[in-house]
Design a protein around this motif. Structure first.
Motif, PDB file in Angstrom:
ATOM      1  N   VAL A 142       1.047  -1.161  -0.041  1.00  0.00           N
ATOM      2  CA  VAL A 142      -0.104   0.071  -0.099  1.00  0.00           C
ATOM      3  C   VAL A 142       0.921   1.347   0.070  1.00  0.00           C
ATOM      4  N   GLY A 143       1.111   1.776  -1.271  1.00  0.00           N
ATOM      5  CA  GLY A 143       2.009   2.871  -1.211  1.00  0.00           C
ATOM      6  C   GLY A 143       3.339   2.245  -0.851  1.00  0.00           C
ATOM      7  N   ALA A 144       4.244   3.041  -0.074  1.00  0.00           N
ATOM      8  CA  ALA A 144       5.472   2.873   0.355  1.00  0.00           C
ATOM      9  C   ALA A 144       5.567   1.676   1.463  1.00  0.00           C
ATOM     10  N   ALA A 145       4.621   1.195   1.789  1.00  0.00           N
ATOM     11  CA  ALA A 145       4.456   0.173   3.098  1.00  0.00           C
ATOM     12  C   ALA A 145       4.207  -1.176   2.426  1.00  0.00           C
ATOM     13  N   GLU A 146       4.643  -2.054   3.194  1.00  0.00           N
ATOM     14  CA  GLU A 146       4.558  -3.555   2.723  1.00  0.00           C
ATOM     15  C   GLU A 146       4.053  -4.347   3.905  1.00  0.00           C
ATOM     16  N   LEU A 147       2.847  -5.477   3.475  1.00  0.00           N
ATOM     17  CA  LEU A 147       2.450  -6.261   4.588  1.00  0.00           C
ATOM     18  C   LEU A 147       2.934  -7.755   3.960  1.00  0.00           C
ATOM     19  N   GLU A 148       3.263  -8.613   4.942  1.00  0.00           N
ATOM     20  CA  GLU A 148       3.362  -9.890   4.556  1.00  0.00           C
ATOM     21  C   GLU A 148       2.124 -10.880   4.782  1.00  0.00           C
ATOM     22  N   VAL A 149       1.977 -11.866   3.770  1.00  0.00           N
ATOM     23  CA  VAL A 149       0.816 -12.709   3.936  1.00  0.00           C
ATOM     24  C   VAL A 149       1.050 -13.830   4.830  1.00  0.00           C
ATOM     25  N   ILE A 150       0.537 -14.309   5.635  1.00  0.00           N
ATOM     26  CA  ILE A 150       0.759 -15.575   6.483  1.00  0.00           C
ATOM     27  C   ILE A 150      -0.495 -16.348   6.458  1.00  0.00           C
ATOM     28  N   HIS A 151      -0.230 -17.748   5.744  1.00  0.00           N
ATOM     29  CA  HIS A 151      -1.437 -18.554   5.649  1.00  0.00           C
ATOM     30  C   HIS A 151      -1.554 -19.453   6.880  1.00  0.00           C
ATOM     31  N   LEU A 152      -2.828 -19.358   7.440  1.00  0.00           N
ATOM     32  CA  LEU A 152      -3.003 -20.099   8.554  1.00  0.00           C
ATOM     33  C   LEU A 152      -4.269 -20.785   8.248  1.00  0.00           C
ATOM     34  N   VAL A 153      -4.115 -22.230   8.264  1.00  0.00           N
ATOM     35  CA  VAL A 153      -5.087 -23.405   7.596  1.00  0.00           C
ATOM     36  C   VAL A 153      -6.029 -23.811   8.871  1.00  0.00           C
ATOM     37  N   ALA A 161      -3.460 -14.227   7.410  1.00  0.00           N
ATOM     38  CA  ALA A 161      -3.131 -12.950   8.239  1.00  0.00           C
ATOM     39  C   ALA A 161      -2.328 -12.200   7.519  1.00  0.00           C
ATOM     40  N   LEU A 162      -2.212 -10.779   7.773  1.00  0.00           N
ATOM     41  CA  LEU A 162      -1.373  -9.784   7.220  1.00  0.00           C
ATOM     42  C   LEU A 162      -0.600  -8.961   8.407  1.00  0.00           C
ATOM     43  N   LEU A 163       0.782  -9.176   8.017  1.00  0.00           N
ATOM     44  CA  LEU A 163       1.831  -8.697   9.169  1.00  0.00           C
ATOM     45  C   LEU A 163       2.482  -7.330   8.590  1.00  0.00           C
ATOM     46  N   TYR A 164       2.105  -6.274   9.286  1.00  0.00           N
ATOM     47  CA  TYR A 164       2.986  -4.838   9.078  1.00  0.00           C
ATOM     48  C   TYR A 164       3.911  -4.795   9.955  1.00  0.00           C
ATOM     49  N   ASP A 165       5.196  -4.740   9.651  1.00  0.00           N
ATOM     50  CA  ASP A 165       6.413  -4.701  10.608  1.00  0.00           C
ATOM     51  C   ASP A 165       6.561  -3.146  10.779  1.00  0.00           C
ATOM     52  N   LEU A 173      -0.654  -7.109  13.335  1.00  0.00           N
ATOM     53  CA  LEU A 173      -0.926  -8.424  12.790  1.00  0.00           C
ATOM     54  C   LEU A 173      -2.552  -8.424  12.601  1.00  0.00           C
ATOM     55  N   PHE A 174      -3.054  -8.442  11.362  1.00  0.00           N
ATOM     56  CA  PHE A 174      -4.421  -8.502  11.024  1.00  0.00           C
ATOM     57  C   PHE A 174      -4.983  -9.857  10.886  1.00  0.00           C
ATOM     58  N   THR A 175      -5.734 -10.569  11.847  1.00  0.00           N
ATOM     59  CA  THR A 175      -5.750 -11.879  11.911  1.00  0.00           C
ATOM     60  C   THR A 175      -6.906 -12.506  11.203  1.00  0.00           C
ATOM     61  N   GLY A 176      -7.852 -11.755  10.769  1.00  0.00           N
ATOM     62  CA  GLY A 176      -9.281 -12.230  10.104  1.00  0.00           C
ATOM     63  C   GLY A 176      -9.788 -12.948  11.375  1.00  0.00           C
ATOM     64  N   ASP A 177     -10.380 -14.345  10.939  1.00  0.00           N
ATOM     65  CA  ASP A 177     -11.053 -15.094  11.967  1.00  0.00           C
ATOM     66  C   ASP A 177     -10.303 -16.214  12.625  1.00  0.00           C
ATOM     67  N   SER A 178      -8.697 -16.152  12.422  1.00  0.00           N
ATOM     68  CA  SER A 178      -7.828 -17.003  12.892  1.00  0.00           C
ATOM     69  C   SER A 178      -7.242 -16.880  14.227  1.00  0.00           C
ATOM     70  N   PRO A 210       7.131 -11.009  18.609  1.00  0.00           N
ATOM     71  CA  PRO A 210       7.320 -10.690  19.962  1.00  0.00           C
ATOM     72  C   PRO A 210       5.834 -10.381  20.796  1.00  0.00           C
ATOM     73  N   ASP A 211       5.922 -10.398  21.968  1.00  0.00           N
ATOM     74  CA  ASP A 211       4.999 -10.248  22.916  1.00  0.00           C
ATOM     75  C   ASP A 211       4.049  -8.612  22.575  1.00  0.00           C
ATOM     76  N   GLU A 212       5.130  -7.791  22.067  1.00  0.00           N
ATOM     77  CA  GLU A 212       4.150  -6.557  21.975  1.00  0.00           C
ATOM     78  C   GLU A 212       3.173  -6.332  20.722  1.00  0.00           C
ATOM     79  N   THR A 213       3.381  -7.671  19.714  1.00  0.00           N
ATOM     80  CA  THR A 213       2.478  -7.520  18.469  1.00  0.00           C
ATOM     81  C   THR A 213       1.210  -7.362  18.777  1.00  0.00           C
ATOM     82  N   TRP A 214       0.680  -6.362  18.174  1.00  0.00           N
ATOM     83  CA  TRP A 214      -0.697  -5.984  18.224  1.00  0.00           C
ATOM     84  C   TRP A 214      -1.583  -6.675  17.201  1.00  0.00           C
TER      85      TRP A 214
END
Length: 240
Positions: A142-153, A161-165, A173-178, A210-214
């Motif tokens: 999204v513009g200059a930012a990047e999110l990683e795709v994490i597959h959770l079966v 889930a989508l991870l923005y560091d 961490l955007f986790t949907g319903d996982s 890490p624990d501080e992951t939102w």
């Protein structure tokens, strides 16, 4: 003065955004209530709740370019479209194929010409064509930012889930319903699906981040991995 200088919908949008910034972000939103806005390094995050299933949708706006990305066009297209700033909505990511996460997708795409993205295993279950089929480890921009795709079966075959560091900050961490406060997503009584999901959540999220992951879930309040980590054994023992 501000309202007179803008057309009525734009004035409402600006005044609502200003009001949100007066309140510290806590992730608590309600259907019909105001969105919550959080300023991150590189992104502005807006969380809103929409009915009828009390879903969360997340709009991410790149600070540098103004480009926007929407996570889950769940419902109430006018509400979601009302969040948009002046920059283009370039992509809508659907976290999984369940109907309550894409009911507004067709209308949002029609109004904005945004592209669509979903995991390749769930894309056939989403009636709006998927422009960008995703796989584990892919990145979306999204513009200059990047999110990683994490597959959770487990919740579905293609849940992601989508991870923005955040630069200089914590992971987001955007986790949907996982993953939710208090447990992993519903696996509808399937022990096999539960084992798959909790294994993926432990290995790909808790063992790595890490624990501080939102954590921003598909429904309800936010949490952090640190808040949930002590309860992983309880979740395994209860089987849901």
């Amino acid at each position: 003065m501000l309202s007179r200088a803008l057309n009525r919908p734009e004035a409402w949008r600006v005044s609502r955004a200003l009001a949100c910034r007066l309140v510290a972000y806590d992730g608590n939103v309600t259907v019909g209530g105001p969105p919550a806005v959080r300023e991150l390094a590189g992104l502005v995050l807006t969380k809103v709740a929409v009915g009828p299933m009390d879903n969360n949708a997340y709009l991410l706006r790149c600070v540098k370019t103004g480009e926007q990305l929407l996570i889950d066009a769940a419902a109430e297209a006018p509400t979601l479209l009302g969040l948009l700033g002046p920059g283009p909505l370039t992509l809508v990511v659907t976290t999984h194929r369940h109907r309550d996460h894409w009911q507004a997708l067709a209308e949002v795409v029609k109004a904005t010409s945004a592209r669509t993205a979903a995991h390749v295993d769930d894309a056939p279950g989403i009636p709006v064509p998927t422009d960008v089929p995703l796989h584990d480890g892919d990145h979306v921009r999204v513009g200059a930012a990047e999110l990683e795709v994490i597959h959770l079966v487990g919740h579905t075959p293609g849940s992601i889930a989508l991870l923005y560091d955040e630069p200089g900050g914590r992971p987001h961490l955007f986790t949907g319903d996982s993953l939710f406060p208090g447990g992993v997503g519903n696996t509808h009584g399937s022990r096999e699906n539960f084992e798959s999901l909790i294994n993926d959540v432990e290995r790909k999220l808790f063992d790595r981040l890490p624990d501080e992951t939102w954590v921003y879930p598909g429904h309800g309040a936010d949490t952090t991995l640190g808040t949930e980590r002590p309860h992983l054994g309880e979740w395994r023992a209860r089987g849901w």
